[in-house]
Structures are given as C-alpha cells and as structure tokens.
Design a protein around this motif. Sequence first.
Motif, PDB file in Angstrom:
ATOM      1  N   THR A  88      31.018  78.979  23.525  1.00 39.02           N
ATOM      2  CA  THR A  88      29.656  78.731  23.061  1.00 39.02           C
ATOM      3  C   THR A  88      28.694  78.590  24.230  1.00 39.02           C
ATOM      4  O   THR A  88      27.568  79.090  24.174  1.00 39.02           O
ATOM      5  N   ILE A  89      29.126  77.917  25.274  1.00 37.97           N
ATOM      6  CA  ILE A  89      28.267  77.749  26.456  1.00 37.97           C
ATOM      7  C   ILE A  89      28.003  79.108  27.097  1.00 37.97           C
ATOM      8  O   ILE A  89      26.883  79.386  27.542  1.00 37.97           O
ATOM      9  N   GLY A  90      28.992  79.961  27.138  1.00 41.83           N
ATOM     10  CA  GLY A  90      28.812  81.307  27.670  1.00 41.83           C
ATOM     11  C   GLY A  90      27.815  82.114  26.853  1.00 41.83           C
ATOM     12  O   GLY A  90      27.007  82.862  27.403  1.00 41.83           O
ATOM     13  N   ASP A  91      27.881  81.981  25.523  1.00 43.18           N
ATOM     14  CA  ASP A  91      26.920  82.665  24.654  1.00 43.18           C
ATOM     15  C   ASP A  91      25.503  82.213  24.969  1.00 43.18           C
ATOM     16  O   ASP A  91      24.582  83.020  25.091  1.00 43.18           O
ATOM     17  N   ALA A  92      25.322  80.905  25.085  1.00 37.04           N
ATOM     18  CA  ALA A  92      23.996  80.357  25.368  1.00 37.04           C
ATOM     19  C   ALA A  92      23.507  80.794  26.745  1.00 37.04           C
ATOM     20  O   ALA A  92      22.348  81.177  26.909  1.00 37.04           O
ATOM     21  N   ALA A  93      24.393  80.760  27.734  1.00 31.33           N
ATOM     22  CA  ALA A  93      24.012  81.155  29.094  1.00 31.33           C
ATOM     23  C   ALA A  93      23.624  82.629  29.133  1.00 31.33           C
ATOM     24  O   ALA A  93      22.651  83.007  29.795  1.00 31.33           O
TER      25      ALA A  93
END
Length: 63
Positions: free
Chosen positions: A36-41
């Motif tokens: 999820t953090i990768g998606d947001a980044a």
Amino acid sequence: MSEGIKRQMRRRSAIEPIIVHLKEDQRMGRNRLAGTIGDAANAIRAVVGYNFRRIPAWTRDLA
C-alpha cells in the motif's frame, strides 16, 4: 439518465485524459513498489512529475 449521473460522466471524461498521460508519461502502467505504501508513493511521484511538467506553462501565465 439522471442529472447527477450525467454530471459524474462529464467529470470522468475530463479526468480520464490526465490519467492516461500519467500512465504513459509518468510510467504508472506498472507499479514496481510493493504494498500500500508503494502504491501511494508511486501516485505521489507521478503527480509531482506531472506538476513539474506544468510549471513552465504556469510561469508563462504569470508573465
């Protein structure tokens, strides 16, 4: 169709070209960052890149 649905369809048709450009120009077609953090980044990086490309147009409008 109701007026609300028509309004949503017009809004979507205005936004879709921007999404296509982000996917093609900012390489958002495939997300190589995990979770999820990768998606947001990935989304934030694409938006920042998109805005950097628009800065020259904004400065022309100010001058």
